[in-house]
Write a protein that holds these residues in place. Structure first.
Motif, PDB file in Angstrom:
ATOM      1  N   THR A 252       0.833  -1.204   0.000  1.00  0.00           N
ATOM      2  CA  THR A 252       0.000   0.000   0.000  1.00  0.00           C
ATOM      3  C   THR A 252       0.868   1.254   0.000  1.00  0.00           C
ATOM      4  OG1 THR A 252      -0.056   0.110   2.407  1.00  0.00           O
ATOM      5  CG2 THR A 252      -1.794  -1.191   1.322  1.00  0.00           C
ATOM      6  N   ILE A 253       0.222   2.369  -0.243  1.00  0.00           N
ATOM      7  CA  ILE A 253       0.921   3.646  -0.154  1.00  0.00           C
ATOM      8  C   ILE A 253       1.450   3.851   1.264  1.00  0.00           C
ATOM      9  CG2 ILE A 253       0.591   6.152  -0.214  1.00  0.00           C
ATOM     10  CD1 ILE A 253      -1.223   5.713  -2.656  1.00  0.00           C
ATOM     11  N   ALA A 254       0.700   3.427   2.264  1.00  0.00           N
ATOM     12  CA  ALA A 254       1.155   3.551   3.656  1.00  0.00           C
ATOM     13  C   ALA A 254       2.436   2.758   3.875  1.00  0.00           C
ATOM     14  CB  ALA A 254       0.063   3.089   4.616  1.00  0.00           C
ATOM     15  N   PHE A 255       2.502   1.538   3.334  1.00  0.00           N
ATOM     16  CA  PHE A 255       3.697   0.709   3.496  1.00  0.00           C
ATOM     17  C   PHE A 255       4.884   1.327   2.771  1.00  0.00           C
ATOM     18  CE2 PHE A 255       6.616  -2.654   2.252  1.00  0.00           C
ATOM     19  CZ  PHE A 255       6.833  -3.287   3.462  1.00  0.00           C
ATOM     20  N   GLY A 256       4.676   1.751   1.529  1.00  0.00           N
ATOM     21  CA  GLY A 256       5.756   2.384   0.766  1.00  0.00           C
ATOM     22  C   GLY A 256       6.254   3.640   1.460  1.00  0.00           C
ATOM     23  N   SER A 257       5.339   4.394   2.025  1.00  0.00           N
ATOM     24  CA  SER A 257       5.719   5.613   2.738  1.00  0.00           C
ATOM     25  C   SER A 257       6.550   5.288   3.969  1.00  0.00           C
ATOM     26  CB  SER A 257       4.469   6.392   3.144  1.00  0.00           C
ATOM     27  OG  SER A 257       3.770   6.836   2.006  1.00  0.00           O
ATOM     28  N   MET A 258       6.151   4.247   4.684  1.00  0.00           N
ATOM     29  CA  MET A 258       6.902   3.824   5.855  1.00  0.00           C
ATOM     30  C   MET A 258       8.322   3.409   5.451  1.00  0.00           C
ATOM     31  SD  MET A 258       6.196   0.653   8.460  1.00  0.00           S
ATOM     32  CE  MET A 258       6.585  -0.550   7.183  1.00  0.00           C
ATOM     33  N   MET A 259       8.439   2.685   4.351  1.00  0.00           N
ATOM     34  CA  MET A 259       9.749   2.217   3.887  1.00  0.00           C
ATOM     35  C   MET A 259      10.653   3.380   3.460  1.00  0.00           C
ATOM     36  SD  MET A 259       9.660  -0.961   4.419  1.00  0.00           S
ATOM     37  CE  MET A 259      11.136  -1.510   3.594  1.00  0.00           C
ATOM     38  N   HIS A 260      10.045   4.488   3.056  1.00  0.00           N
ATOM     39  CA  HIS A 260      10.814   5.652   2.590  1.00  0.00           C
ATOM     40  C   HIS A 260      10.770   6.809   3.594  1.00  0.00           C
ATOM     41  CE1 HIS A 260      11.741   4.083  -1.411  1.00  0.00           C
ATOM     42  NE2 HIS A 260      10.567   3.475  -1.317  1.00  0.00           N
ATOM     43  N   ASN A 261      10.268   6.523   4.809  1.00  0.00           N
ATOM     44  CA  ASN A 261      10.223   7.511   5.884  1.00  0.00           C
ATOM     45  C   ASN A 261       9.469   8.780   5.474  1.00  0.00           C
ATOM     46  OD1 ASN A 261      10.734   8.238   8.532  1.00  0.00           O
ATOM     47  ND2 ASN A 261      12.663   9.247   8.035  1.00  0.00           N
ATOM     48  N   LEU A 262       8.294   8.579   4.887  1.00  0.00           N
ATOM     49  CA  LEU A 262       7.458   9.682   4.416  1.00  0.00           C
ATOM     50  C   LEU A 262       6.095   9.651   5.081  1.00  0.00           C
ATOM     51  CD1 LEU A 262       8.131   9.201   0.610  1.00  0.00           C
ATOM     52  CD2 LEU A 262       9.018  11.060   2.012  1.00  0.00           C
TER      53      LEU A 262
END
Length: 66
Positions: free
Chosen positions: A42-52
């Motif tokens: 998800t966008i939430a997971f990708g954001s977490m992985m990129h510290n966003l």
């Protein structure tokens, strides 16, 4: 497509919202497009992985699409 949320799957967003590709690349980099994880993550997971902040990514995509 309906409104994109932080729980939207990245691959689906890219497929259904042509303008979203540039936003995803801007925040997550080009590696997303060759990673099979985009069909599950998800966008939430990708954001977490990129510290966003996922809401920032969601807001940018929704601003393009609506």
């Amino acid at each position: 497509m309906g409104k994109v949320t932080k729980d939207s799957v990245i691959g689906t967003v890219i497929k259904d919202s042509p303008g979203a590709r540039a936003v995803i690349e801007k925040h997550f980099g080009g590696g997303c497009f060759t990673c099979p994880g985009i069909n599950m993550e998800t966008i939430a997971f990708g954001s977490m992985m990129h510290n966003l902040d996922p809401q920032k990514v969601v807001d940018e995509i929704n601003a393009i699409e609506h």
